[in-house]
Write a protein that holds these residues in place. Structure first.
Motif, PDB file in Angstrom:
ATOM      1  N   THR A 183     -47.470 -25.480 -39.306  1.00 48.96           N
ATOM      2  CA  THR A 183     -47.635 -24.413 -40.303  1.00 48.96           C
ATOM      3  C   THR A 183     -48.276 -24.943 -41.578  1.00 48.96           C
ATOM      4  N   GLY A 184     -47.844 -26.134 -42.006  1.00 54.88           N
ATOM      5  CA  GLY A 184     -48.431 -26.742 -43.197  1.00 54.88           C
ATOM      6  C   GLY A 184     -49.896 -27.072 -43.020  1.00 54.88           C
TER       7      GLY A 184
ATOM      8  N   PHE B 278     -52.734 -25.390 -45.195  1.00 54.41           N
ATOM      9  CA  PHE B 278     -53.563 -26.296 -45.993  1.00 54.41           C
ATOM     10  C   PHE B 278     -55.040 -26.097 -45.662  1.00 54.41           C
TER      11      PHE B 278
END
Length: 199
Positions: free
Chosen positions: A16-17, A21
């Protein structure tokens, strides 16, 4: 089981990060026109501040198809349900199911969390001035913590109850489990008794 769940959580959070990002980086490159300034490849998806990420032709390609909106709604519903399931599993994780106990043979043993919770609850409820108690173990298996909710009788002295909880119930649990420390957090609430009519 818990270690596997922790690995899945870390992988999902990491993915998810990375996605967020990457999307944020694309938005910054397009919004500030950096793709054109830095002469990125010609097929770059978002290169000018006035350019949208998905052109209207791509956004509306299948909207006139009968299957499009049911698929979109079903996909979003499944996504929401998965996120709710994930949230509920995170909330359930706070309860400690087992505690690592030093058995003295170098291998250790496990003590069921519910057994220690039951012992703490019974000893807390047996204290003078306590009408009811609920105990929950949280933290890590090697560093458990106690969360207690005590219902105080009208005649109870809160300071005495908290001191006895620490010196007796929690201290007994810490010694029986062979722990160096067992932090405890207690929440006190007064019991509301219904008035009774006397004739």
């Amino acid at each position: 089981m818990r270690r596997g769940r922790g690995t899945v959580n870390r992988v999902l959070l990491g993915l998810t990060g990375v996605v967020l990002f990457g999307a944020g980086g694309l938005a910054l490159l397009g919004g500030f026109g950096l793709a054109a300034k830095w002469q990125l490849p010609a097929g770059w998806p978002w290169s000018r501040p006035d350019q949208v990420l998905l052109p209207a032709r791509q956004r509306t390609r299948w909207t006139d198809q009968g299957w499009w909106w049911p698929v979109v709604i079903a996909t979003l519903a499944v996504f929401v349900l998965l996120m709710l399931w994930w949230l509920l599993t995170q909330l359930r994780r706070h309860r400690l199911h087992a505690i690592l106990v030093d058995s003295g043979d170098g291998e250790g043993a496990q003590l069921r969390g519910r057994a220690l919770e039951a012992a703490l609850t019974a000893e807390s409820e047996a204290m003078n001035g306590v009408d009811g108690a609920g105990v929950l173990l949280t933290g890590r298996r090697s560093e458990p913590q106690v969360r207690a909710v005590l219902a105080l009788a009208p005649h109870a002295d809160p300071g005495t109850v908290v001191r006895r909880l620490s010196d007796e119930a929690v201290a007994h649990a810490r010694r029986s489990a062979g722990l160096d420390r067992l932090p405890a957090e207690a929440r006190l609430r007064a019991v509301k008794h219904r008035p009774e009519r006397v004739s």
